[in-house]
Design a protein around this motif. Structure first.
Motif, PDB file in Angstrom:
ATOM      1  N   THR A 311       0.506  -0.696  -0.129  1.00 46.74           N
ATOM      2  CA  THR A 311       0.564  -0.161   0.414  1.00 46.74           C
ATOM      3  C   THR A 311       0.633   1.201   0.465  1.00 46.74           C
ATOM      4  O   THR A 311       1.740   1.265   0.595  1.00 46.74           O
ATOM      5  CB  THR A 311      -0.616   0.093   1.296  1.00 46.74           C
ATOM      6  OG1 THR A 311      -1.674   1.532   0.629  1.00 46.74           O
ATOM      7  CG2 THR A 311      -0.762   0.482   2.448  1.00 46.74           C
ATOM      8  N   ARG A 312      -0.040   2.694  -0.544  1.00 48.81           N
ATOM      9  CA  ARG A 312       0.760   3.698  -0.345  1.00 48.81           C
ATOM     10  C   ARG A 312       0.513   4.083   0.678  1.00 48.81           C
ATOM     11  O   ARG A 312       1.049   5.506   0.729  1.00 48.81           O
ATOM     12  CB  ARG A 312       1.272   4.106  -1.376  1.00 48.81           C
ATOM     13  CG  ARG A 312      -0.202   4.773  -3.234  1.00 48.81           C
ATOM     14  CD  ARG A 312      -0.306   5.330  -3.529  1.00 48.81           C
ATOM     15  NE  ARG A 312       0.301   3.430  -4.476  1.00 48.81           N
ATOM     16  CZ  ARG A 312       0.488   4.261  -5.825  1.00 48.81           C
ATOM     17  NH1 ARG A 312       0.442   5.362  -6.385  1.00 48.81           N
ATOM     18  NH2 ARG A 312       0.738   3.827  -6.891  1.00 48.81           N
ATOM     19  N   LYS A 313      -0.195   3.856   1.654  1.00 51.85           N
ATOM     20  CA  LYS A 313      -0.951   4.738   2.721  1.00 51.85           C
ATOM     21  C   LYS A 313      -0.632   4.016   3.695  1.00 51.85           C
ATOM     22  O   LYS A 313      -1.116   3.119   4.153  1.00 51.85           O
ATOM     23  CB  LYS A 313      -2.875   4.592   2.672  1.00 51.85           C
ATOM     24  CG  LYS A 313      -3.539   5.479   0.839  1.00 51.85           C
ATOM     25  CD  LYS A 313      -4.716   5.345   1.453  1.00 51.85           C
ATOM     26  CE  LYS A 313      -5.396   6.177   0.422  1.00 51.85           C
ATOM     27  NZ  LYS A 313      -6.967   6.037  -0.143  1.00 51.85           N
ATOM     28  N   ASP A 314      -0.477   5.249   4.610  1.00 53.92           N
ATOM     29  CA  ASP A 314      -0.098   4.235   6.099  1.00 53.92           C
ATOM     30  C   ASP A 314      -1.325   3.801   6.685  1.00 53.92           C
ATOM     31  O   ASP A 314      -0.756   2.623   7.621  1.00 53.92           O
ATOM     32  CB  ASP A 314       0.921   5.407   7.073  1.00 53.92           C
ATOM     33  CG  ASP A 314       2.135   6.204   6.796  1.00 53.92           C
ATOM     34  OD1 ASP A 314       2.375   4.901   5.441  1.00 53.92           O
ATOM     35  OD2 ASP A 314       2.527   7.086   6.872  1.00 53.92           O
ATOM     36  N   HIS A 315      -1.731   4.009   6.688  1.00 55.17           N
ATOM     37  CA  HIS A 315      -3.383   3.339   7.658  1.00 55.17           C
ATOM     38  C   HIS A 315      -3.681   2.378   7.046  1.00 55.17           C
ATOM     39  O   HIS A 315      -4.308   1.484   8.034  1.00 55.17           O
ATOM     40  CB  HIS A 315      -5.014   5.113   7.703  1.00 55.17           C
ATOM     41  CG  HIS A 315      -5.175   4.516   6.546  1.00 55.17           C
ATOM     42  ND1 HIS A 315      -4.901   5.444   4.387  1.00 55.17           N
ATOM     43  CD2 HIS A 315      -6.642   3.940   6.339  1.00 55.17           C
ATOM     44  CE1 HIS A 315      -6.330   4.908   4.456  1.00 55.17           C
ATOM     45  NE2 HIS A 315      -6.856   3.746   5.608  1.00 55.17           N
ATOM     46  N   VAL A 316      -3.000   2.127   6.258  1.00 49.48           N
ATOM     47  CA  VAL A 316      -3.766   0.768   5.047  1.00 49.48           C
ATOM     48  C   VAL A 316      -2.474  -0.299   5.623  1.00 49.48           C
ATOM     49  O   VAL A 316      -2.798  -1.720   6.393  1.00 49.48           O
ATOM     50  CB  VAL A 316      -3.803   0.667   4.343  1.00 49.48           C
ATOM     51  CG1 VAL A 316      -4.419  -0.852   3.742  1.00 49.48           C
ATOM     52  CG2 VAL A 316      -4.933   0.981   3.709  1.00 49.48           C
ATOM     53  N   GLY A 317      -0.827   0.574   5.579  1.00 51.21           N
ATOM     54  CA  GLY A 317      -0.457  -0.160   6.843  1.00 51.21           C
ATOM     55  C   GLY A 317       0.007  -0.242   8.022  1.00 51.21           C
ATOM     56  O   GLY A 317       0.253  -1.527   8.670  1.00 51.21           O
ATOM     57  N   ALA A 318      -0.807   0.341   9.246  1.00 47.88           N
ATOM     58  CA  ALA A 318      -1.295   0.000  10.689  1.00 47.88           C
ATOM     59  C   ALA A 318      -2.077  -1.257  10.396  1.00 47.88           C
ATOM     60  O   ALA A 318      -2.181  -2.198  11.985  1.00 47.88           O
ATOM     61  CB  ALA A 318      -1.933   1.056  10.723  1.00 47.88           C
ATOM     62  N   ILE A 319      -2.693  -2.302   9.238  1.00 44.19           N
ATOM     63  CA  ILE A 319      -3.347  -3.245   9.595  1.00 44.19           C
ATOM     64  C   ILE A 319      -2.692  -3.963  10.309  1.00 44.19           C
ATOM     65  O   ILE A 319      -3.232  -5.153  11.109  1.00 44.19           O
ATOM     66  CB  ILE A 319      -4.172  -3.646   7.906  1.00 44.19           C
ATOM     67  CG1 ILE A 319      -4.808  -2.999   7.676  1.00 44.19           C
ATOM     68  CG2 ILE A 319      -4.467  -5.251   8.608  1.00 44.19           C
ATOM     69  CD1 ILE A 319      -5.620  -3.328   6.296  1.00 44.19           C
ATOM     70  N   ALA A 320      -1.684  -4.200  10.474  1.00 45.75           N
ATOM     71  CA  ALA A 320      -0.582  -5.554  11.033  1.00 45.75           C
ATOM     72  C   ALA A 320      -0.262  -4.961  11.965  1.00 45.75           C
ATOM     73  O   ALA A 320       0.237  -3.310  12.465  1.00 45.75           O
ATOM     74  CB  ALA A 320       0.451  -5.697   9.601  1.00 45.75           C
ATOM     75  N   SER A 321       0.275  -5.370  13.180  1.00 46.18           N
ATOM     76  CA  SER A 321       1.569  -4.740  14.259  1.00 46.18           C
ATOM     77  C   SER A 321       2.477  -4.486  13.372  1.00 46.18           C
ATOM     78  O   SER A 321       2.839  -5.149  11.813  1.00 46.18           O
ATOM     79  CB  SER A 321       1.193  -6.011  14.696  1.00 46.18           C
ATOM     80  OG  SER A 321       2.104  -7.370  14.198  1.00 46.18           O
ATOM     81  N   LEU A 322       2.855  -3.593  14.786  1.00 44.01           N
ATOM     82  CA  LEU A 322       4.190  -2.926  14.543  1.00 44.01           C
ATOM     83  C   LEU A 322       5.075  -3.400  13.930  1.00 44.01           C
ATOM     84  O   LEU A 322       6.283  -3.302  12.503  1.00 44.01           O
ATOM     85  CB  LEU A 322       4.396  -2.303  15.385  1.00 44.01           C
ATOM     86  CG  LEU A 322       3.798  -0.651  15.772  1.00 44.01           C
ATOM     87  CD1 LEU A 322       3.963   0.004  17.021  1.00 44.01           C
ATOM     88  CD2 LEU A 322       4.079   0.405  14.259  1.00 44.01           C
ATOM     89  N   ASP A 323       5.237  -5.070  14.277  1.00 47.39           N
ATOM     90  CA  ASP A 323       5.947  -5.921  13.818  1.00 47.39           C
ATOM     91  C   ASP A 323       6.505  -6.597  12.833  1.00 47.39           C
ATOM     92  O   ASP A 323       7.103  -7.733  12.838  1.00 47.39           O
ATOM     93  CB  ASP A 323       6.688  -6.438  15.171  1.00 47.39           C
ATOM     94  CG  ASP A 323       5.511  -7.774  15.915  1.00 47.39           C
ATOM     95  OD1 ASP A 323       3.960  -7.510  15.253  1.00 47.39           O
ATOM     96  OD2 ASP A 323       5.891  -8.525  16.746  1.00 47.39           O
TER      97      ASP A 323
END
Length: 908
Positions: A311-323
């Motif tokens: 994804t090019r959107k951070d809020h979509v990237g936040a679906i996964a846990s930080l690790d």
């Protein structure tokens, strides 16, 4: 208000001359009728423009091959801009009448307003004709057979289909090994439940390339695997059908029974296929979280399924846990050059760059700023052009090459076209600043508000909405963060050069604005809306006119003649924002008061010594930034500018005072209480009635006050304590000998997070309410020229536990400073400066666990290396400057240089 205007216009006719009153009123009757219709007509015009805007959205983008269609869109923009100008002009003069009490003064200015509103009515009539014309053009030009999408739209659509990205051979990949190993480790972790992995970053960073390479390597280890390219608008049932088709190894055409299934049935069928089978699923280029959440329960099984999302959107990237979230960064210098050579010299042994091409090749790679998409595109282009002169020519026009390249533009355009209209304006505005320019959050927000790109929403101010827009652009990876402030907010940001090139190209096509070199100004469209002259050097007289100009951004402009600026301003009647920061101008034209639409004036770090009295006519002015100028006093009429929201004013102190006072505030204007919308007041000197004036300014968020004496403290601090929105406060004493008493400073605002105090304090300071009752709210604390006790760090730590920034300058202290274990758990920056008594520091294990910057400067008696400094593992910047003469030697002999290798930046 419109009825009052009409009544006034009617009375004007009688006032002009009794004997000709009837004649005059008859002549005015048509105009009066036109004025009555103005509000209704303007609403109708707005509605028609909205419909035309919807039509443009249905077409897709402005990038259409059909020239007549593009011409029609250009005509719509011209009409929209004209409407914007007319509405602003109308609104201003209505406000002007209210301010001047028109019905009381029509005998004096009546004829002026008759002409003004008559002209507006005439312009509205012209706009109506223009709208009728573009409607006719639409019927003639926008026929279905002519709506042929361009290549960019085709590329965008192709990427949204079921196609799989081209596999890139290992030998063609550069700089991904570390990230590939990281992702591979997540794929084969011991987690039994299904795991989501996300890879995010701006368009063109190589997210799909990286994951493609990983997928092709590892899919053999997963009995079920599927790759799905997700379009920007893709219903859940369509995605599930694609997934079922792929994991079922079906071949076209899709079985009819699948087409008949609803979402529930599709999920049930997918679960059957995945039961007791390990799967790997890639969802490529996901734009919204809902895409995953609507289908994710179909993947739930106990066989360690892995879902990778790019994804090019951070809020979509936040679906996964930080690790399990990987945020891609641009390639570093060596990797970027290696990738370029692999493309440009693919037919040479080891892809080695010939010596004669090295210099120009490095320049080209630097210009790409680590963006793989740009590097590969230009490298491939130059691979068929093996002549050095052509390479030089390409470098000189590299911006054009990249911004017009179909593949580059198609990928970056996806991000741009996904923005709403307001966000597009905010994004394009950023292109007016120079390359790599660190844009201040506060300045951007105020400029966007001035331009009308954002409006208040419910209880949020326009500034708060604009900050939300800024964060949205950052989360979409269209702007890059440079620095954060003490609250974790973005302090400064910048635009990637390739993204800026795209924005400039779009801004030119959409007639939004233009950033030009001096030599090219004569080529600028005279109807340009926004013009950037940043870092210009003007040595000759040049007169140009831009009657439709809304913004002039001229950071760092150097001119030996004021003619250019005066020429531009004199004809730019609709100018909204004037940003001249760091320019060498010495005066502001007296006619600036005629720029009725001006909402933002930025003169920071210029040589301006005074402002013209005409500034009182700028009823719409929101922001006046004259910080670090030579202005000592504001015009008396500044208090008439009742819409003023941000007043930023100070000047550098002279050399004799500079040791104590870095800057001096301006005199507090009489009638300051009239500015009831004021949110920012930085910096004013104390006056006898300042405390009383401030009682009416309850919208203040930030206030900086200079020249405070002991006798001012009680009343002033009592007033400041009642301000419900106060968030930033600076108090500077009259001189080094003045003792301030903070007993009365007991703020009710829990938002007060920044406190700066310069001057001596009365004894028992830390028992005062600002620390005892409010200390836990403080995030930023800067103290200078004061006495805090034996060890200021030890004394402060319990009272201000949530600080992220602490600066102590000229603070009397004990000879030893101690940072005990667990103190300042959130502190990121610590500045210790000019503390002559300090001879040693002790840092306990567990102290400053989040420290990133430690600046120890001019502690001339510090003759020992701070004990425990090597325990600060989060440190990124360490300055140890102007310390004891033996300090450098002690640092080397103690072996500390080796122990601190984890710190990227050390200055000694």
């Amino acid at each position: 208000m419109a009825e009052a205007v009409l009544l006034a216009v009617t009375k004007i006719g009688y006032a002009l001359a009794n004997e000709s009153a009837t004649v005059i009123i008859n002549k005015l009757s048509e105009k009066v009728q036109a004025l009555k219709e103005l509000p209704r007509k303007m609403d109708l015009i707005r509605m028609k423009l909205t419909l035309m805007s919807d039509t443009i959205q249905e077409i897709g983008t402005v990038y259409l091959i059909d020239k007549p269609v593009k011409s029609w869109i250009g005509e719509v923009r011209k009409v929209a801009y004209h409407v914007e100008d007319v509405i602003d002009k109308y609104s201003y003069h209505i406000l002007e009448i209210e301010e001047e009490g028109f019905l009381m003064k029509y005998f004096i200015k009546g004829t002026h307003y008759v002409k003004v509103f008559s002209d507006i009515a005439d312009e509205v009539a012209m706009v109506e004709q223009d709208i009728q014309q573009v409607v006719l053009m639409k019927d003639q030009w926008l026929q279905h057979s002519q709506l042929v999408p361009d290549k960019l739209a085709m590329i965008e659509r192709q990427r949204s289909q079921d196609g799989f990205p081209d596999f890139v051979k290992d030998e063609d990949l550069v700089g991904i090994e570390k990230n590939r190993k990281l992702l591979s480790g997540w794929l084969y972790s011991d987690e039994l439940d299904s795991t989501v992995i996300t890879v995010s970053g701006m368009g063109g960073l190589g997210k799909s390339t990286l994951v493609t390479n990983l997928y092709e390597r590892e899919k053999v280890n997963f009995p079920v695997h599927a790759w799905i390219v997700v379009s920007q608008i893709c219903p859940a049932d369509a995605l599930l059908r694609k997934l079922l088709w792929k994991i079922g190894n079906m071949v076209p055409p899709v079985p009819s029974e699948i087409d008949k299934m609803d979402v529930h049935d599709l999920k049930a069928e997918i679960k059957k296929k995945l039961q007791n089978r390990k799967c790997l699923i890639v969802l490529d280029d996901v734009w919204e979280q809902e895409v995953y959440f609507k289908i994710h329960d179909a993947f739930q099984n106990h066989q360690a399924s892995r879902i990778i999302i790019t994804t090019r959107k951070d809020h979509v990237g936040a679906i996964a846990s930080l690790d399990h979230h990987l945020e891609l960064e641009p390639l570093d210098g060596p990797d970027a050059f290696d990738l370029f050579c692999r493309r440009a010299f693919h037919n040479k042994k080891d892809h080695k760059c010939p010596k004669e091409f090295e210099e120009i090749a490095k320049s080209i790679v630097d210009r790409c700023h680590g963006l793989p998409l740009a590097i590969v595109t230009i490298g491939s282009l130059l691979s068929s052009r093996p002549r050095i002169n052509i390479w030089n020519q390409t470098y000189n026009q590299l911006r054009s090459e990249l911004s017009t390249n179909d593949h580059v533009r198609a990928i970056l355009n996806l991000s741009y076209h996904d923005l709403s209209g307001g966000l597009r304006n905010c994004f394009l505005y950023c292109s007016l600043f120079p390359e790599d320019y660190p844009m201040s959050r506060e300045s951007l927000v105020r400029l966007w508000v001035a331009e009308g790109f954002v409006l208040s929403k419910e209880k949020n101010t326009p500034e708060e909405v604009a900050e939300g827009n800024l964060m949205e652009l950052i989360h979409r990876n269209m702007l890059e963060v440079v620095d954060y402030d003490e609250l974790g907010r973005v302090s400064t940001c910048k635009m990637h050069d390739i993204m800026r090139d795209l924005a400039l190209s779009v801004a030119k096509e959409e007639k939004f604005g233009s950033a030009n070199d001096y030599e090219a100004i004569i080529q600028v469209d005279p109807h340009v809306r926004r013009l950037s002259l940043c870092r210009w050097k003007v040595n000759t007289s040049l007169k140009v006119k831009f009657p439709r100009l809304r913004s002039l951004v001229a950071h760092g402009m150097i001119s030996s003649t004021p003619d250019l600026l005066s020429s531009i301003l004199s004809e730019s009647k609709h100018l909204t924002a004037l940003e001249l920061q760091d320019s060498n101008i010495t005066e502001v034209p007296t006619f600036i008061g005629n720029l009725f639409n001006l909402r933002y004036i930025g003169l920071r770090r210029t040589n301006v010594k005074s402002l013209p009295e005409s500034i009182e006519k700028l009823f719409n002015l929101h922001t006046l930034d004259i910080k670090q100028t030579q202005i000592e006093k504001l015009p008396r009429g500044i208090v008439k500018v009742k819409k003023l929201r941000h007043l930023l004013a100070d000047r550098f102190a002279d050399e004799k005072q500079s040791d104590f006072r870095y800057f001096i505030g301006v005199e507090s204007p009489k009638g300051l209480s009239n500015l009831e919308e004021l949110q920012t007041l930085e910096t004013v000197q104390v006056s006898k009635d300042l405390a009383e004036q401030l009682k009416k300014l309850m919208q203040l968020r930030s206030i900086w006050i200079d020249n405070v004496s002991a006798s001012d403290c009680e009343n002033l601090f009592a007033t400041l304590s009642t301000m419900p929105l106060l968030s930033s406060l600076l108090i500077s004493a009259r001189d080094v000998n003045e003792t301030l008493c903070l007993q009365a400073l007991d703020p009710i605002s829990t938002k007060l997070h920044r406190l700066i105090v310069r001057g001596q304090w009365a004894s028992g300071t830390l028992k005062y309410p600002i620390f005892r009752n409010h200390g836990e709210h403080l995030k930023y604390l800067a103290l200078s020229w004061c006495q805090l006790g034996e060890d200021p760090l030890g004394v402060l730590a319990p009272h201000v536990p949530n600080l992220t920034y602490l600066s102590l300058n000229r603070v009397n202290s004990a000879s030893t400073l101690v940072l005990s274990a667990g103190c300042f758990p959130h502190l990121k920056t610590l500045v210790l400066k000019r503390m002559p008594d300090v001879k040693q520091m002790e840092i306990g294990d567990g102290a400053l666990p989040r420290i990133e910057g430690l600046y120890i400067v001019s502690l001339t008696q510090l003759d020992k290396v701070p004990q425990g400094i090597e325990l600060l593992l989060s440190l990124k910047r360490l300055w140890l400057l102007y310390l004891h003469d033996e300090f450098k030697t002690l640092w080397q002999t103690s072996g500390m240089h080796q122990k601190m290798q984890h710190v990227p930046e050390i200055r000694i």
